[in-house]
Design a protein around this motif. Structure first.
Motif, short mmCIF file in Angstrom:
data_model
loop_
_atom_site.label_atom_id
_atom_site.label_comp_id
_atom_site.label_asym_id
_atom_site.label_seq_id
_atom_site.Cartn_x
_atom_site.Cartn_y
_atom_site.Cartn_z
N UNK A 42 -5.99 5.28 17.48
CA UNK A 42 -5.03 4.96 18.53
C UNK A 42 -3.77 4.41 17.88
N UNK A 43 -2.62 4.95 18.25
CA UNK A 43 -1.37 4.47 17.68
C UNK A 43 -1.11 3.02 18.07
N UNK A 44 -0.66 2.21 17.13
CA UNK A 44 -0.35 0.81 17.37
C UNK A 44 1.03 0.47 16.82
N UNK A 45 1.66 -0.52 17.41
CA UNK A 45 2.87 -1.09 16.84
C UNK A 45 2.61 -2.49 16.29
N UNK A 46 1.37 -2.94 16.42
CA UNK A 46 0.97 -4.27 15.97
C UNK A 46 -0.39 -4.13 15.29
N UNK A 47 -0.55 -4.72 14.13
CA UNK A 47 -1.82 -4.68 13.41
C UNK A 47 -2.16 -6.09 12.94
N UNK A 48 -3.32 -6.58 13.31
CA UNK A 48 -3.71 -7.93 12.94
C UNK A 48 -3.85 -8.08 11.43
N UNK A 49 -3.80 -9.31 10.97
CA UNK A 49 -3.90 -9.52 9.51
C UNK A 49 -5.26 -10.01 9.06
N UNK A 50 -6.28 -9.88 9.92
CA UNK A 50 -7.60 -10.33 9.50
C UNK A 50 -8.43 -9.23 8.83
N UNK A 51 -8.05 -7.96 9.01
CA UNK A 51 -8.80 -6.88 8.35
C UNK A 51 -7.98 -5.60 8.26
N UNK A 52 -6.74 -5.66 7.79
CA UNK A 52 -5.94 -4.43 7.69
C UNK A 52 -6.39 -3.55 6.53
N UNK A 53 -6.31 -2.25 6.75
CA UNK A 53 -6.64 -1.26 5.74
C UNK A 53 -5.39 -0.41 5.49
N UNK A 54 -5.02 -0.27 4.22
CA UNK A 54 -3.79 0.45 3.85
C UNK A 54 -4.13 1.61 2.93
N UNK A 55 -3.37 2.68 3.01
CA UNK A 55 -3.38 3.65 1.92
C UNK A 55 -2.62 3.01 0.76
N UNK A 56 -2.84 3.51 -0.43
CA UNK A 56 -2.14 2.94 -1.58
C UNK A 56 -0.63 3.11 -1.45
N UNK A 57 -0.21 4.22 -0.86
CA UNK A 57 1.22 4.46 -0.69
C UNK A 57 1.83 3.47 0.31
N UNK A 58 1.10 3.22 1.39
CA UNK A 58 1.59 2.25 2.38
C UNK A 58 1.60 0.85 1.79
N UNK A 59 0.56 0.52 1.01
CA UNK A 59 0.52 -0.82 0.40
C UNK A 59 1.70 -1.01 -0.55
N UNK A 60 2.03 0.01 -1.32
CA UNK A 60 3.16 -0.10 -2.23
C UNK A 60 4.44 -0.39 -1.47
N UNK A 61 4.62 0.23 -0.30
CA UNK A 61 5.82 -0.03 0.51
C UNK A 61 5.80 -1.45 1.05
#
Length: 292
Positions: A218-237
């Motif tokens: 589901x598309x979100x504009x808000x993501x909590x910081x207790x368990x976020x999962x990133x692709x490596x490319x997104x994490x680099x950004x």
């Protein structure tokens, strides 16, 4: 001895333990390579927090062959770590040893954003050939209750999103999760990749309610910081454009505000089709106070 996957850290990191094989070993080849980041205090008098955490991490290491962990002890310098129940104490030095997929134990004082920024640089991800970064709180049961981290990563990839989070099951106070509704609007992403009709604002308790039928994310504009999962490319950004510019004085005390910002960073700068999504997995927490 295997070569450590974490290089000499910046000055404010003090390292007290490094172990295990690199994540691209034969046992992990068929599994996504995930760098897990988790922080915990040195000692909580009368609490079983770290005992539960270490048990969770051991089972997580066994369940996810591609997972490698950095554990941060956020309230003591390395010189004082001998008294910690996760290091010098019986738990970390027990006959079963530390969780086998821990590659580093650090001592970055302050809130978790400073730890993330210091311990998971883009260079660390490149060196370890990590595909994902999973930054989870110490009360998240990553190897229990049916949660599947590898499936969550596959759903994130399938949605071509840079960042995601699972739904959250609150063990002790379920009403806490059900009371939190979707921030703004979201659209269902179906298995064939099509985007459905947006949900009405605040009509969906996204932490507790199942996703719409047939929906992978589901598309979100808000993501909590207790368990976020990133692709490596997104994490680099996120690391380069956002975390590395944080005011350290503020984030020694709080991480408030990050959840409202990083989805837009990922959407604009990670070159994924989508920024943040809620993936069709549910992760249990034993402490509802970490929910924003």
């Amino acid at each position: 001895a295997a070569e450590a996957v974490i290089a000499t850290p910046p000055p404010r990191i003090s390292v007290s333990a490094v172990s295990t094989a690199p994540p691209n070993s034969t046992a992990a080849e068929a599994h996504p390579r995930i760098l897990g980041l988790v922080a915990s205090p040195c000692v909580l008098a009368g609490s079983q927090t770290n005992a539960r955490l270490l048990d969770t991490l051991r089972r997580g290491c066994a369940r996810y062959p591609g997972l490698r962990l950095v554990l941060n002890i956020f309230d003591v310098e390395a010189a004082d770590a001998a008294r910690c129940d996760v290091e010098g104490g019986a738990l970390f030095a027990s006959s079963s040893g530390p969780p086998p997929c821990i590659v580093n134990v650090t001592h970055v004082l302050g809130d978790k954003a400073l730890f993330w920024e210091a311990a998971a640089t883009p260079e660390v991800l490149d060196r370890g050939e990590y595909e994902y970064v999973f930054a989870f709180d110490n009360d998240m049961r990553i190897a229990d209750d049916g949660f599947d981290l590898e499936r969550a990563a596959s759903l994130l990839k399938k949605a071509d999103a840079g960042m995601g989070q699972p739904r959250v099951k609150v063990v002790e106070r379920p009403s806490m999760a059900s009371a939190i509704s979707l921030w703004r609007t979201g659209s269902a992403i179906m298995p064939n990749g099509t985007v459905g009709t947006p949900l009405d604002d605040k009509s969906y308790a996204f932490l507790s309610d199942p996703l719409p039928a047939g929906c992978d994310a589901l598309l979100l504009e808000f993501c909590e910081n207790q368990a976020p999962l990133f692709t490596s490319r997104a994490w680099a950004a996120v690391h380069t454009i956002f975390l590395s510019h944080l005011d350290e004085k503020i984030f020694r005390k709080t991480n408030w505000g990050i959840s409202n910002t990083w989805c837009r960073v990922v959407e604009r700068y990670s070159a994924h089709a989508r920024g943040c999504v809620l993936v069709d997995e549910q992760l249990a927490t034993t402490d509802e106070r970490t929910i924003e």
